[in-house]
Design an enzyme around this catalytic site. Sequence first.
Site, mmCIF file in Angstrom:
data_model
loop_
_atom_site.group_PDB
_atom_site.id
_atom_site.type_symbol
_atom_site.label_atom_id
_atom_site.label_comp_id
_atom_site.label_asym_id
_atom_site.label_seq_id
_atom_site.Cartn_x
_atom_site.Cartn_y
_atom_site.Cartn_z
ATOM 1 N N ILE A 173 0.693 -1.195 0.116
ATOM 2 C CA ILE A 173 -0.034 -0.076 -0.113
ATOM 3 C C ILE A 173 0.801 1.226 -0.041
ATOM 4 O O ILE A 173 0.355 2.304 0.110
ATOM 5 C CB ILE A 173 -0.933 0.122 1.223
ATOM 6 N N ALA A 209 -2.268 5.987 -0.997
ATOM 7 C CA ALA A 209 -2.844 6.456 -2.159
ATOM 8 C C ALA A 209 -2.807 5.410 -3.541
ATOM 9 O O ALA A 209 -2.824 5.546 -4.674
ATOM 10 C CB ALA A 209 -2.316 7.862 -2.486
ATOM 11 N N HIS A 210 -1.662 4.355 -2.930
ATOM 12 C CA HIS A 210 -1.366 3.412 -3.856
ATOM 13 C C HIS A 210 -1.582 2.083 -3.332
ATOM 14 O O HIS A 210 -0.856 1.756 -2.406
ATOM 15 C CB HIS A 210 0.287 3.515 -4.303
ATOM 16 N N GLN A 211 -2.463 1.216 -4.097
ATOM 17 C CA GLN A 211 -2.450 -0.199 -3.687
ATOM 18 C C GLN A 211 -1.860 -1.140 -4.817
ATOM 19 O O GLN A 211 -2.256 -0.884 -5.775
ATOM 20 C CB GLN A 211 -3.899 -0.414 -3.318
#
Length: 812
Positions: free
Chosen positions: A563, A741-743
Amino acid sequence: MRSGSFSSMRRVGDSATEVDLEGNTKSKFASDGDDGHWLLTGRPAFVNTLSSRQMKTLTAICDTLLPSISVSATGRRGDNHHHHHHHHQDNDDSILQAYFSTSASMTLTPQHVGGLVSGGMEHPSIWQLRLVLWLLSTWFGTFLVCGPASVSPKFPYLRTFTNLQPQRREKVLLSWSLSPSLPHNKLFKAFKLLTLLSFFSQVDDNNKNPTWKAIDYCGADPDFINQRKQMRAAGKAAKEEREEEAENRFGPLYRGLVDMGHPRGVILETLEKAGFPVSIGRRKGLKKHNKSSPLTIRCDAVVVGSGSGGGVVAGVLAKSGYKVLVLDKGNYFARCNLSLLEGPSATEMYEGGGLVASNNLGTIFLAGSTVGGGSAINWSASIRTPAHVADEWCNTYQLELFGSKAYKQALDAVCKKMGVHSDIDKEGFNSAVLRRGCHELGYPVCDIPRNSTPDHYCGWCHLGCKDGKKKGTHETWLVDLVESGNGVILPGCTAVKVLKEKNNGRCVATGIIFEHQSGRGGLKEVYMVESKVTVVACGALRTPSLLKRSGLKNPNIGRNLHIHPTIMAWGYFPENSSTDTWLEPEKKSYEGGIMTAMSTVVANFKTSGYGAVIQTPALHPGMFSALTPWISGLDIRERMSRFSRTAHIFALARDKGTGKVVNYPKSLSYKLEELDERNLQKALEKILRLLAAAGAHEIGTQHRKGERLNVKEASSHEFERFVKVASRRRLRNLSTPICSAHQMGSCRMGVDPKQSVVNERGETWEVEGLFLADTSVFPTALGVNPMVTVQAIAYCTAQSIAEVLARKKTGL
């Protein structure tokens, strides 16, 4: 501020549009009378199903977090408060008075939160919140939850939460916040997040919020509002001129959108005119989904998701001559249909309305849910796959793709398509602070490549791009799809399951079942797509659930979720400071390019490859307040009053820790590993130092204790002690909010079916003709913003899919 002044407050989830008898829509956001595009369809309003007793308790909680405060009673106005140079003193005082005296209930915040708890958000803990609201409405329940704080020396000796004195209620909430008990901690986090986010981001019918003047926030981008007024004036021009302006007004995809809310005959005609054969009748696999005879659409490839993965695949295949159908559960918001208002935009354009959290509420997740996906609402960073990551994926994970010439060509192709460059005409507040601090301390700092123009000085891009200068997939690859004449996009359509059949002992994908819920009646219509190839690109949170619903059994599906955990620190830079005049007094924390500078001082790129990069966020009042520590009702107002001159800088770790997302949204878990915690702590220390070096008067973290240091008054010993203590606090005990904000990685690519979900070509091991094309296929965490990497992988996957389609076309 009188009670009822927010009688017309728009709740998150209220319909964003009005629909006339011809099926056209007009955006409620466009209060100046703009015509909106017909596909701007809002969500149904959330019905508040809390009982009157539960609402009474919820109101007491909201008003404890944000009480009405007498300005004279604070005794803290002077230097601590940020006065605005553009207001007269008397006007300033009246604005401040209104700001401090407006409680949460005076803005209908409890009703707003009640709607969210009643169904406006999905989380496994919602039932616990409802239970606690009921318990706190009883004296025995209050004693169970609050303990001795509910005991009174007078009869009836035990009080309900609403009958406690305000100061006692404040102490109770603070004790929940600081409690080592997970249930109490979760309770506080949930009520604080929902209340503050709602209070500072909800708007009335004039798109205003009564707190914004006092915190020096303008709301939607003023340039955008002026642009929209000009459009309104232009709208009075001749019809043919308006036709020429259609692309500017609505964005370049309007010709390729199919509104599934239209009557069946219109849908059928639209699709067949676009070259997609449609049949009506019973189909195997649809019996339990539909009572009426369903429509079946035929195409070469169906792509679920239109973001940085799906959008690329769709554009490449359509341009190669294949018929491509794109489904997205989000709606299309282009240019003049944007609101650029934080609350409404989050509801319409973000996964879960911007309210996605891990099971323990320790991590807040941001992901796109609109045509263009994350690329429509991200912060423009366009960083190529770092060499050490590509080497690791190629050598350690044996994925030769990442060492190939084809992958390098894919990186070049996607960067060219997005116009990626590193030029900046003018730097925004947060990035300027980061760069200055790094220069002062000798930390490495570099320009972040972006997919927007050098003059794109816009702090609202996480709410959509007003002029198309940010080149997300809806401005690039999906434009290729529409202009090719070979593709259509179906917004507001949710994939239910992947269809598959046995063929000579092999399991082969044959298409998708999807549903569309009409905003005009809430009725769900189910449709079927028959395709030669099926591409799933719903993002790392949604893709695993769709595969599981479709009967795939691979145990790696939904595991290995990374994540990029982030934590932040802040620095306050008063505009009327007589020192450190390098930072212009007119600069605001929310204006300018969201991220243009980055430091790799603790990134470990040349050693282990696992560290943290230092970057800057987009924080408008709602999210700013939700992440800010709450110590008291007065303290949170003081902190928020400095909003426009408070810089935030975050550390983003390339994480070894993993999570699980098997049954999203019902369950989403993540565990920070010790190595990741240490890397974030090291980065936090550097951030606090660079904020001070850049000239911040006060610095602090988002740890729940809310500690801060006046840098200008502190001795060097006090400064060192503060930095040491603040940066060494544990992060794995939920005491500091972690954001993602990134998975990525939840359906990872690999060479062994026992360890991965897809092969190097992006095809699932289990089902032939089923490809994945999003960040879920990343073998590990990336360590930098993933847009370029996922587009490059999707570009390569699209070539593999084109080969499959070519073979099917020739019958080989």
